[in-house]
Design a protein around this motif. Structure first.
Motif, PDB file in Angstrom:
ATOM      1  N   PRO A 138       2.557 -34.608  36.252  1.00  0.00           N
ATOM      2  CA  PRO A 138       3.375 -33.411  36.067  1.00  0.00           C
ATOM      3  C   PRO A 138       4.617 -33.686  35.215  1.00  0.00           C
ATOM      4  CG  PRO A 138       2.585 -33.500  38.320  1.00  0.00           C
ATOM      5  CD  PRO A 138       2.184 -34.802  37.674  1.00  0.00           C
ATOM      6  N   GLY A 139       4.779 -32.857  34.165  1.00  0.00           N
ATOM      7  CA  GLY A 139       5.906 -33.006  33.259  1.00  0.00           C
ATOM      8  C   GLY A 139       5.681 -33.965  32.121  1.00  0.00           C
ATOM      9  N   GLY A 140       4.553 -34.663  32.132  1.00  0.00           N
ATOM     10  CA  GLY A 140       4.285 -35.662  31.105  1.00  0.00           C
ATOM     11  C   GLY A 140       3.244 -35.205  30.104  1.00  0.00           C
ATOM     12  N   PHE A 141       3.267 -35.828  28.943  1.00  0.00           N
ATOM     13  CA  PHE A 141       2.238 -35.570  27.928  1.00  0.00           C
ATOM     14  C   PHE A 141       0.866 -35.905  28.493  1.00  0.00           C
ATOM     15  CE2 PHE A 141      -0.577 -37.435  24.729  1.00  0.00           C
ATOM     16  CZ  PHE A 141      -0.709 -36.373  23.848  1.00  0.00           C
ATOM     17  N   CYS A 142      -0.116 -35.074  28.146  1.00  0.00           N
ATOM     18  CA  CYS A 142      -1.472 -35.313  28.634  1.00  0.00           C
ATOM     19  C   CYS A 142      -2.485 -35.433  27.497  1.00  0.00           C
ATOM     20  CB  CYS A 142      -1.884 -34.188  29.574  1.00  0.00           C
ATOM     21  SG  CYS A 142      -3.514 -34.432  30.313  1.00  0.00           S
ATOM     22  N   PRO A 197      -5.222 -15.126  14.738  1.00  0.00           N
ATOM     23  CA  PRO A 197      -4.677 -14.229  13.707  1.00  0.00           C
ATOM     24  C   PRO A 197      -4.406 -14.994  12.419  1.00  0.00           C
ATOM     25  CG  PRO A 197      -3.557 -13.893  15.807  1.00  0.00           C
ATOM     26  CD  PRO A 197      -4.408 -15.128  15.962  1.00  0.00           C
ATOM     27  N   PRO A 198      -4.607 -14.365  11.269  1.00  0.00           N
ATOM     28  CA  PRO A 198      -4.439 -15.068   9.988  1.00  0.00           C
ATOM     29  C   PRO A 198      -3.037 -15.623   9.768  1.00  0.00           C
ATOM     30  CG  PRO A 198      -4.702 -12.696   9.652  1.00  0.00           C
ATOM     31  CD  PRO A 198      -5.047 -12.967  11.074  1.00  0.00           C
ATOM     32  N   GLU A 199      -2.036 -15.009  10.426  1.00  0.00           N
ATOM     33  CA  GLU A 199      -0.662 -15.494  10.230  1.00  0.00           C
ATOM     34  C   GLU A 199      -0.375 -16.784  10.998  1.00  0.00           C
ATOM     35  OE1 GLU A 199      -0.456 -12.318  13.513  1.00  0.00           O
ATOM     36  OE2 GLU A 199      -1.502 -12.619  11.595  1.00  0.00           O
ATOM     37  N   VAL A 200      -1.286 -17.174  11.898  1.00  0.00           N
ATOM     38  CA  VAL A 200      -1.101 -18.416  12.645  1.00  0.00           C
ATOM     39  C   VAL A 200      -1.621 -19.571  11.802  1.00  0.00           C
ATOM     40  CG1 VAL A 200      -1.695 -19.714  14.721  1.00  0.00           C
ATOM     41  CG2 VAL A 200      -1.301 -17.240  14.864  1.00  0.00           C
ATOM     42  N   GLY A 201      -0.713 -20.439  11.404  1.00  0.00           N
ATOM     43  CA  GLY A 201      -1.097 -21.570  10.573  1.00  0.00           C
ATOM     44  C   GLY A 201      -1.642 -22.723  11.398  1.00  0.00           C
ATOM     45  N   PRO A 202      -2.177 -23.749  10.749  1.00  0.00           N
ATOM     46  CA  PRO A 202      -2.683 -24.929  11.459  1.00  0.00           C
ATOM     47  C   PRO A 202      -1.548 -25.651  12.180  1.00  0.00           C
ATOM     48  CG  PRO A 202      -2.558 -25.359   9.109  1.00  0.00           C
ATOM     49  CD  PRO A 202      -2.269 -23.903   9.279  1.00  0.00           C
ATOM     50  N   TYR A 203      -1.879 -26.260  13.308  1.00  0.00           N
ATOM     51  CA  TYR A 203      -0.846 -26.942  14.091  1.00  0.00           C
ATOM     52  C   TYR A 203      -1.503 -27.904  15.059  1.00  0.00           C
ATOM     53  CZ  TYR A 203      -2.026 -23.713  17.938  1.00  0.00           C
ATOM     54  OH  TYR A 203      -2.695 -23.000  18.911  1.00  0.00           O
ATOM     55  N   ILE A 204      -0.686 -28.717  15.722  1.00  0.00           N
ATOM     56  CA  ILE A 204      -1.181 -29.570  16.796  1.00  0.00           C
ATOM     57  C   ILE A 204      -0.734 -28.972  18.119  1.00  0.00           C
ATOM     58  CG2 ILE A 204      -1.024 -31.826  17.907  1.00  0.00           C
ATOM     59  CD1 ILE A 204      -0.961 -33.137  15.219  1.00  0.00           C
ATOM     60  N   ASN A 205      -1.691 -28.700  18.983  1.00  0.00           N
ATOM     61  CA  ASN A 205      -1.394 -28.147  20.300  1.00  0.00           C
ATOM     62  C   ASN A 205      -1.215 -29.291  21.288  1.00  0.00           C
ATOM     63  OD1 ASN A 205      -1.088 -26.104  22.283  1.00  0.00           O
ATOM     64  ND2 ASN A 205      -3.203 -26.429  22.928  1.00  0.00           N
ATOM     65  N   VAL A 206      -0.027 -29.333  21.919  1.00  0.00           N
ATOM     66  CA  VAL A 206       0.305 -30.400  22.858  1.00  0.00           C
ATOM     67  C   VAL A 206       0.120 -29.888  24.286  1.00  0.00           C
ATOM     68  CG1 VAL A 206       2.148 -31.913  23.683  1.00  0.00           C
ATOM     69  CG2 VAL A 206       1.908 -31.470  21.241  1.00  0.00           C
ATOM     70  N   TYR A 207      -0.520 -30.694  25.109  1.00  0.00           N
ATOM     71  CA  TYR A 207      -0.727 -30.373  26.522  1.00  0.00           C
ATOM     72  C   TYR A 207       0.240 -31.194  27.378  1.00  0.00           C
ATOM     73  CZ  TYR A 207      -5.419 -28.370  25.545  1.00  0.00           C
ATOM     74  OH  TYR A 207      -6.473 -27.619  25.090  1.00  0.00           O
ATOM     75  N   PHE A 208       0.889 -30.508  28.328  1.00  0.00           N
ATOM     76  CA  PHE A 208       1.740 -31.185  29.299  1.00  0.00           C
ATOM     77  C   PHE A 208       1.145 -30.996  30.693  1.00  0.00           C
ATOM     78  CE2 PHE A 208       4.794 -30.065  25.891  1.00  0.00           C
ATOM     79  CZ  PHE A 208       5.232 -31.344  25.572  1.00  0.00           C
ATOM     80  N   GLY A 209       1.235 -32.024  31.514  1.00  0.00           N
ATOM     81  CA  GLY A 209       0.698 -31.962  32.857  1.00  0.00           C
ATOM     82  C   GLY A 209       1.553 -31.113  33.789  1.00  0.00           C
ATOM     83  N   VAL A 210       0.899 -30.416  34.705  1.00  0.00           N
ATOM     84  CA  VAL A 210       1.584 -29.658  35.755  1.00  0.00           C
ATOM     85  C   VAL A 210       0.844 -29.878  37.061  1.00  0.00           C
ATOM     86  CG1 VAL A 210       2.577 -27.871  34.266  1.00  0.00           C
ATOM     87  CG2 VAL A 210       0.265 -27.565  35.179  1.00  0.00           C
TER      88      VAL A 210
END
Length: 269
Positions: A138-142, A197-210
Motif C-alpha cells: 500500500p502506497g508503493g509503486f506496483c 479519446p483522440p486528445e489523449v496522447g501516449p503516456y505511461i500509466n503508473v500503478y500504486f498499491g492500495v
C-alpha cells in the motif's frame, strides 16, 4: 538496497500546478506523507509511505508559471550510465528531451520520448536509489504500462534501448505485451484503441498499491478524481484506472485480491 538492473522501473514523479492540492489528494488516497520542499532543486518534494520513499511531486519549472502544464506521472527506468542510455535512445529513434544532468550526489537523470511520443525518465542512481517501498505494498509503486497508438514503434524501441525481451498476451480483445528483464516482468505495453479519446496522447500509466481498491476509488472520486475504468478483478489483483483532479492518469491495485487464471503469454523476441 540491491542495484536495479538496466531498464527496471526505479522512480516516479509528477509536475503539478497545485502541489499542495496534489499532496492532499495523494496523501488521502495512498497514505503518503511529504518531506520538505527543496528550493535548491525546484521545490522538489518527496513522498513517503511509512517513512519509505515512494515518489515525488514538483511545481512547474521556472519559466513555466502561467503556462498550461499537463500533469503526468513520469516513470524513470534504471541506467548504469545515463549518458550511454541517452545515446542509445537517439540511435533507436527516440528523442532526448532533457540531456543527462547530475543532481548533486543523488544521481543523474534525463528525460526522453520513445518514437511514438511516450515520455519517460532515465535515472542513474547515486545516493538516491529510487523506490524504498516494496513493490505492490500500500502506497508503493506496483506496475506501469506504456500506452501507445503506435505499438510497433514502442516494441522496437524499448527492447533495443534497455535489452528487454517481450511476451505477447494471447487475447483477441486487446493488444497487450510485457517487456521482461530475464524472467522478471518489467513493463507492460498497451495499444490505445478507439476507446481512448483522440486528445489523449501516449503516456505511461503508473500503478500504486492500495489495501482496498474500492475504498481508494471511493475516496478519490469524492476528492474530485474521475474513474476511467474498474474496479475490476484480475489474476494480478483488483485494480481501477483514475484521473486525478488535476488531470494526471494513474491506477490503484490491491494485489492481495486476485481472481481468474493468468493469461497465456507467447515469446515474441
Amino acid at each position: 538496497m540491491a542495484v536495479r538492473p538496466e531498464g527496471a522501473p526505479c522512480w516516479a514523479d509528477a509536475m503539478f500546478t497545485d502541489v499542495e492540492g496534489a499532496k492532499r489528494f495523494y496523501g488521502e488516497i495512498l497514505g503518503w506523507t511529504f518531506g520538505e520542499a527543496s528550493a535548491e532543486y525546484g521545490n522538489y518534494t518527496q513522498a513517503y509511505r511509512d517513512g519509505k520513499a515512494a515518489a515525488a511531486v514538483v511545481p512547474p519549472m521556472p519559466g513555466q508559471e502561467g503556462q498550461e502544464v499537463r500533469p503526468e506521472w513520469c516513470l524513470y527506468l534504471a541506467a548504469e550510465d545515463a549518458a550511454a542510455t541517452a545515446e542509445r535512445i537517439r540511435e533507436h529513434g527516440g528523442e532526448v528531451v532533457m540531456e543527462p544532468m547530475r543532481v548533486a550526489d543523488f544521481g543523474t537523470m534525463c528525460l526522453a520520448r520513445d518514437p511514438s511520443g511516450v515520455t519517460f525518465g532515465v535515472w542513474q542512481a547515486g545516493t538516491h536509489e529510487g523506490f524504498a517501498t516494496e513493490m505492490g505494498e500500500p502506497g508503493g509503486f506496483c506496475w506501469a504500462e506504456v500506452f501507445t497508438r503506435e505499438p510497433d514503434r514502442s516494441d522496437t524501441f524499448f527492447p533495443a534501448v534497455f535489452g528487454y525481451r517481450a511476451q505477447q498476451m494471447q487475447d483477441d480483445s486487446m493488444d497487450f505485451r510485457v517487456y521482461t528483464l530475464g524472467e522478471r516482468p518489467a513493463l507492460g505495453r498497451m495499444t490505445m484503441n478507439e476507446d481512448f479519446p483522440p486528445e489523449v496522447g501516449p503516456y505511461i500509466n503508473v500503478y500504486f498499491g492500495v489495501a482496498d481498491c474500492d475504498e481508494a476509488v471511493s475516496k478519490a472520486t469524492k476528492l474530485g478524481a474521475t474513474l476511467q475504468f474498474g474496479p475490476m478483478d484480475t489474476p494480478y489483483g483488483r485494480f481501477a484506472a483514475l484521473t486525478d483532479p488535476q488531470g494526471a492518469n494513474f491506477s490503484v491495485i490491491d494485489t492481495t485480491r486476485t481472481e481468474g487464471e493468468t493469461p497465456q503469454m507467447t515469446d515474441v523476441s
